[in-house]
Design a protein around this motif. Structure first.
Motif, PDB file in Angstrom:
ATOM      1  N   TYR A  56       0.882  -1.165   0.103  1.00 20.51           N
ATOM      2  CA  TYR A  56      -0.065   0.096  -0.014  1.00 20.51           C
ATOM      3  C   TYR A  56       0.925   1.194  -0.095  1.00 20.51           C
ATOM      4  CZ  TYR A  56      -3.361  -3.545   1.556  1.00 20.51           C
ATOM      5  OH  TYR A  56      -4.073  -4.525   1.898  1.00 20.51           O
ATOM      6  N   LYS A  57       0.476   2.308  -0.547  1.00 23.97           N
ATOM      7  CA  LYS A  57       1.010   3.742  -0.466  1.00 23.97           C
ATOM      8  C   LYS A  57       0.317   4.495   0.541  1.00 23.97           C
ATOM      9  CE  LYS A  57       2.937   7.742  -3.111  1.00 23.97           C
ATOM     10  NZ  LYS A  57       3.123   8.134  -4.254  1.00 23.97           N
ATOM     11  N   LYS A  58       0.783   5.104   1.466  1.00 22.46           N
ATOM     12  CA  LYS A  58       0.020   6.047   2.344  1.00 22.46           C
ATOM     13  C   LYS A  58      -0.469   7.434   1.654  1.00 22.46           C
ATOM     14  CE  LYS A  58       0.723   8.188   6.918  1.00 22.46           C
ATOM     15  NZ  LYS A  58       1.435   8.413   8.147  1.00 22.46           N
ATOM     16  N   GLU A  78       5.459   7.715   1.561  1.00 20.33           N
ATOM     17  CA  GLU A  78       5.542   6.425   2.371  1.00 20.33           C
ATOM     18  C   GLU A  78       4.720   5.171   1.849  1.00 20.33           C
ATOM     19  OE1 GLU A  78       4.515   7.214   6.267  1.00 20.33           O
ATOM     20  OE2 GLU A  78       6.343   8.465   6.734  1.00 20.33           O
ATOM     21  N   TYR A  79       5.335   4.193   1.842  1.00 17.98           N
ATOM     22  CA  TYR A  79       5.000   2.729   1.362  1.00 17.98           C
ATOM     23  C   TYR A  79       5.066   1.884   2.637  1.00 17.98           C
ATOM     24  CZ  TYR A  79       5.455   4.764  -3.337  1.00 17.98           C
ATOM     25  OH  TYR A  79       5.196   5.429  -4.650  1.00 17.98           O
ATOM     26  N   THR A  89       6.954  -0.104   7.480  1.00 15.57           N
ATOM     27  CA  THR A  89       6.954   1.381   6.610  1.00 15.57           C
ATOM     28  C   THR A  89       8.253   1.717   6.010  1.00 15.57           C
ATOM     29  OG1 THR A  89       5.035   1.836   8.074  1.00 15.57           O
ATOM     30  CG2 THR A  89       6.135   3.543   6.681  1.00 15.57           C
TER      31      THR A  89
END
Length: 1164
Positions: free
Chosen positions: A394-396, A426-427, A441
């Motif tokens: 996921y990517k924040k 942030e990934y 993270t």
């Protein structure tokens, strides 16, 4: 039917009178050939393609500029038809998804927009000076900045440049002058600055590592190459080390480190066993980006092989292998049952404790990573746990870039290609199993080496003109800009009052001839640098035309085209166009003139045909050129091929009828699946059709008719659907594992346009018949999962075959094996028989039980037998084969037989009793063989069965032959069934007799025979037969002749008797009468005829002739004597004698016979 149309024409796509100039600058219309210009400057109209180029000739750079091109809405004038949903291709076919249909006015390929963008950019780009004019040097070719060379080859460092006069070259190494003349290994190529370092005579390439820069110089300035860092490829050996076995508890995580030697460039890492078998990788076991091998959890099966890290080096093409790791897995369940591999919960089945996930790489909960703009970003998360965790990314604050992001290494790695500043952020990766989840993270920072915003271009000015050089670049951090002139810092150059430096821009005012030079712009930051050369040339040149004169351009009606008129002059000339030598300047409306002088005609009409003149003018003069334009009719396919559905073996015809301009040569060709079609012996290509004979599955696909001329082409496409056998099922999976059943699931293959009707599941086992596949069950074509009933103690392997109306698919790849547990047999062998092979034995045979009925290891058979209807005890023996021979048995007696299966788990059920027999022998003769003859036409035979058959009678054999005295007829053989005991024979004739031989048969052969003859004919029948003969005419005549002869003889005898007396008589002989001859004293002798036999009574023979019976009362024939003599009174003198049978005992004397003839004579 689907249609693609691609037609077009270009102003410079046709015939050209002479080769063009050498320049490649599209902006000023200068190019090496008219066709080359089309690569970047072709213009599309909706559905129109400039055909002289070909779709594959677009440059790679044009494709890379695709994104920018798509932003130019002014270029996109194409009309795109709506997407049409795909319809079924034929009976039973599947949907093939939407099909894009393009009409005559169609969207061009996207890369063409990129090419057009570059053309637009070139129309306003820099101008190049013709090579016959004086100009400063320009670098045209150089090695890459990071130049890695193979140590086994000579070193080449490239540097080429152009200029007038031709430039000279020199080099620096590590910022110091590199004196080539002092090193015998180093030379420079002729008319080039390329360095060649030769090691054929020795030397170490490592001695020449360093940073090199090339300088190209003539009297107008100096151009510089990039700073080239030369490095020699290295592939160091792996350090030798002894690796102890790695001891690990089953279920625990494990990392096997590779630590390859530092090569240049870095080697490619892969893991294999020491026997060079690849290590199977999955989400539990995989190789990390750093080359290490990670086990999320170790299983007992992992110790079945060893693990060796291998490094492949690019330049040397060598592979180095590290010493192998061996694993020792500690476990609570040492039995490695292969059947557990597909268990739905293999960990609990093996007693492995479940654990929540934890990260093996990177460690902790957070990390950071930096990547440069334009590079690939690779993020990696590898987790341990039981069961093996799943990884999600996921990517924040946003979504992953779907167009650039892809997952690798079983979702453990995320790759984002061509990273830009917006990819920073942030990934986080999420590792989860049923015991829980954790996340890590990764903070991504995107930096950038310098990249151009505005690269300086060559500046050509006339004396007194103004100009500027601009050098703008961006990067992260912000790059600095340094100006140089002729390779020296601008600050140390001689002052120039006409030049002003303003940061990233140099401004020139009122330039003069003395202002000519080559300027360098160097922009750099900590991640790299950019170096650009741009010269300032001050020229005073009247206009000149650079293209061949009087070109002929042929174009297609209604297309867009461009007429080029490349020119040069300083000051820059103005250009005007005229048609047919008259009228005003052509600009506006259907015409548009670009800065480089090219004339664009937006839509060609018939009236646009003619001669176009371009005129270039500056203060020093003018120049002109002419182009003749011809307009041709477009090529059109008016009858297009249709989509077709065909069965294998049939004939298909695809039509393609074309209209074209008669002055152009037409070529019709065919493509299959967008590749040139090979016309084999099953195909026939005609001008307006393509015929395919004996259609096969490989013929399915799209067929495109391409009708082309030198200027344009038209395409029409159709799809041929062939009904074929289905593709093999795939991805077989075993679930719901039980002792006597398992669920098999598969993914169906393509039905190839004919629905799948059935699936056949087959199995193979590796104990009794390894490699032999047997049908297990059959299922409808609508299912792809089935529960299979299994037998005990079978190591199963399954495969699936799909069936449709056309035929059967190839078998799927086999599933994994699954072994069921054992049990005692539930059945006994079938087809038990007892038969003798000899007269004193009995062979017991049966059909061996197969793998699915053995139910356990060490299958064997318990054989029992005893004589039937006796109180004997059972004989028994255990065998492992499929036969047993009982010896010393009586001939053909019944036995009771039992065969029982047994394995290591126990015995099978009580077997049934089967009756068998010992060996057979030859039977005795049939009893009471009787022959009866009820009449002259038939003979009846009867018999009884043999007293001792000695086996199963299989029939009787009768042989008989006709005989008549000593004459025999042809023997005849008749075979009868064992139940037949009578036979009636039709006689061939009424007088012959028959001899009969009858024997019984068993499987051993024919036994003892009984022989009889047919009886003689009865008397009544004989009398009747004689009466019948006496009434025949020939018989009556014969009897009359005999009676007359007897009467004559009686008369003669009577006369002789009445005359009387004996007379000396001697037979006339060929030899004289000897003393030994018997004779009477009076000179008379006896006369007899040995050949004349007494008459016998006649009897009817078997062959129908009359046979004379012997009789003592028959007459004696006259013998052969001498001539008769008469006495004086005329009486006959003769003596008749009978030779006795016993004359040996009576001497030479003879006496008169007491025959009836003598009696007659005596009476006379």
């Amino acid at each position: 039917m689907r249609r693609l149309a691609a037609r077009g024409a270009a102003g410079d796509a046709g015939e050209v009178a002479a080769p063009a100039a050498d320049s490649t600058d599209c902006a000023r219309g200068r190019h090496p050939s008219p066709r080359r210009l089309i690569d970047l400057c072709a213009i599309w109209d909706p559905g129109v393609f400039l055909p002289a180029v070909g779709w594959k000739r677009a440059s790679g750079f044009a494709r890379r500029r695709l994104n920018e091109a798509e932003t130019l809405n002014s270029v996109r004038e194409a009309q795109l038809e709506l997407l049409e949903a795909a319809r079924p291709r034929g009976p039973g076919s599947r949907e093939r998804g939407p099909v894009l249909r393009m009409a005559r006015q169609q969207q061009p390929p996207p890369w063409v927009h990129a090419a057009f963008l570059l053309c637009l950019l070139s129309l306003s780009g820099a101008i190049e000076i013709p090579m016959d004019l004086s100009q400063p040097p320009t670098i045209t070719k150089q090695s890459v900045k990071d130049h890695i060379v193979d140590p086994r080859d000579n070193i080449l460092i490239e540097c080429e440049a152009k200029g007038n006069p031709a430039p000279s070259f020199h080099w620096t190494r590590n910022s110091r002058f590199f004196n080539i003349a002092k090193d015998p290994r180093v030379s420079m190529r002729r008319r080039s600055g390329t360095l060649v370092i030769d090691f054929r005579s020795g030397g170490r390439p490592e001695e020449y590592e360093g940073e090199y820069q090339c300088f190209a110089r003539n009297k107008f300035g100096t151009a510089l190459s990039n700073r080239i860092r030369l490095q020699v490829s290295k592939s160091p050996l792996w350090p030798k080390e002894n690796l102890d076995p790695v001891v690990v508890q089953e279920g625990a995580p494990l990392t096997l480190q590779c630590n390859p030697p530092p090569g240049l460039p870095s080697p490619v890492i892969f893991w294999m066993s020491s026997s060079m078998e690849p290590i199977t990788q999955d989400k539990r076991v995989s190789q990390g980006h750093n080359g290490d091998l990670y086990f999320s959890n170790v299983m007992l099966q992992d110790m079945q092989t060893d693990y060796s890290c291998n490094a492949r080096f690019h330049f040397t093409h060598t592979i180095q292998q590290k010493n192998a790791f061996t694993l020792k897995v500690l476990t609570n369940n040492p039995y490695n049952d292969s059947s557990l591999r597909n268990h739905p919960d293999i960990y609990s089945a093996r007693g492995v404790a479940e654990r929540t996930p934890s990260f093996m790489y990177p460690q902790g909960t957070a990390s950071s990573q930096m990547v440069l703009r334009g590079m690939d970003l690779v993020l990696e998360c590898i987790a341990s746990g039981v069961p093996t965790p799943d990884i999600a990314w996921y990517k924040k604050g946003g979504d992953l870039p779907s167009d650039k992001a892809k997952f690798e290494n079983f979702n453990k790695a995320l790759r984002i290609t061509n990273v830009s500043e917006e990819d920073s952020g942030e990934y986080f990766c999420l590792a989860s199993n049923k015991m829980g989840s954790i996340r890590h993270t990764i903070s991504v920072r995107v930096k950038a080496a310098p990249y151009w915003l505005d690269e300086p271009k060559n500046l050509i000015l006339a004396p007194g003109e103004d100009g500027r050089l601009v050098c703008r670049a961006n990067g992260n951090p912000k790059p600095t800009v340094q100006w140089m002139v002729n390779g020296e810092p601008l600050q140390s150059a001689p002052p120039n009052p006409n030049r002003e430096v303003a940061g990233d821009t140099i401004i020139f005012r009122d330039t003069q001839i003395s202002s000519r030079a080559v300027y360098q712009c160097n922009t750099s930051n900590e991640h790299g640098y950019l170096l650009a050369n741009a010269f300032v040339s001050v020229l005073d040149v009247p206009p000149r035309m650079l293209s061949p004169r009087n070109q002929l351009i042929r174009v297609i009606l209604y297309n867009r085209t461009r007429l080029d008129c490349p020119f040069f002059g300083s000051p820059i000339p103005t250009l005007r166009w005229f048609k047919n030598g008259q009228g005003s300047n052509l600009d506006g409306g259907n015409y548009h003139v670009y800065e480089n002088g090219s004339l664009e005609i937006k839509m060609i009409r018939k009236e646009d045909q003619g001669i176009y003149t371009c005129v270039a003018t500056n203060i020093l003069g003018k120049a002109e050129n002419q182009v003749r334009l011809e307009v041709k009719d477009p090529t059109r396919i008016y009858r297009m091929p249709e989509d077709q559905v065909a069965k294998r073996g049939t004939t298909v015809q695809l039509e393609c009828r074309v209209k074209h301009d008669p002055s152009l040569k037409l070529t019709v060709s065919w493509l299959k699946d967008d590749e040139p079609l090979y016309i084999g012996n099953r195909m026939k290509k005609e001008d307006d059709s393509l015929t395919i004979f004996g259609v096969a599955e490989r013929d399915q696909g799209s067929y495109t008719c391409v009708a082309s001329t030198e200027l344009d082409q038209d395409l029409a496409k159709a799809y041929l659907t062939v009904l074929g056998r289905p593709d093999r099922p795939r991805d077989l999976e075993l679930t719901d594992l039980a002792e006597r059943s398992v669920r098999l699931t598969w993914i169906p293959g393509d039905d190839n346009n004919s629905p799948i009707t059935d699936y056949v599941v087959q199995f193979e086992e590796d104990q009794f018949q390894p490699g032999v596949w047997h049908d297990h069950s059959k299922f409808p074509g609508s299912v792809n999962s089935a529960v299979l009933q299994l037998s005990p103690y079978v190591n199963y392997q399954f495969r699936v075959i799909a069936i449709n109306e056309v035929g059967s698919s190839h078998p799927s790849l086999p599933s994994e094996r699954y072994r069921t547990s054992g049990a005692p047999p539930e059945s006994n062998p079938a087809d038990v028989k007892g038969e003798g092979t000899r007269k004193n034995n009995m062979e017991i045979t049966w059909t061996p039980m197969n793998a699915t009925s053995a139910f356990g290891p060490n299958l064997r058979y318990i054989i029992k037998w005893r004589r039937r209807e006796t109180r004997e005890t059972w004989n028994n023996v255990t065998v492992w084969g499929s036969r047993y021979v009982v010896g010393q048995t009586p001939v053909y007696v019944p036995y009771e037989i039992r065969v029982q299966a047994e394995n290591d788990f126990g015995k099978g059920p009580e077997p049934d009793t089967v009756i068998g027999y010992s060996g057979e022998d030859l039977p005795s003769a049939p009893r009471r063989f009787r022959v009866r003859q009820p009449n002259l036409e038939t003979i009846n035979l009867e018999w009884d069965h043999p007293e001792h058959p000695n086996g199963i009678l299989i029939g009787y054999t009768l042989k008989y032959v006709a005989f008549n005295g000593t004459k025999l007829g042809k023997q005849i053989v008749e075979n009868f069934s064992p139940n037949q005991t009578k036979f009636t024979m039709q006689r061939a004739d009424p007088v012959s007799r028959y001899r009969f031989t009858l024997s019984a048969r068993t499987q051993v052969g024919s036994g003892e025979a009984a022989t009889e003859e047919s009886p003689a004919p009865p008397n009544e029948a004989y009398t009747n037969n004689q009466a019948d003969i006496a009434t025949q005419g020939w018989f009556i005549g014969l009897m009359c002749a005999i009676a007359l002869l007897v009467l004559i003889l009686l008369i003669v005898c009577f006369i002789k008797r009445s005359r009387g007396g004996k007379y000396p008589v001697r037979e006339k002989k060929d030899v004289p009468l000897g003393p030994e001859d018997p004779k009477e004293e009076d000179g008379s002798f006896d006369y007899s005829d040995e050949d004349n036999k007494p008459l016998q009574g006649s009897q009817t023979s078997l062959d129908g002739t009359i046979k004379q019976q012997e009789s003592d009362d028959s007459l004696v024939d006259y013998g052969e004597g001498g001539e008769g003599q008469f006495n004086e009174d005329g009486s006959f003198i003769g003596q008749y004698t009978v030779k006795k049978d016993k004359e040996e005992t009576e001497g030479n004397e003879s006496s008169e016979a007491t025959s009836p003839v003598n009696a007659i004579y005596s009476l006379a």
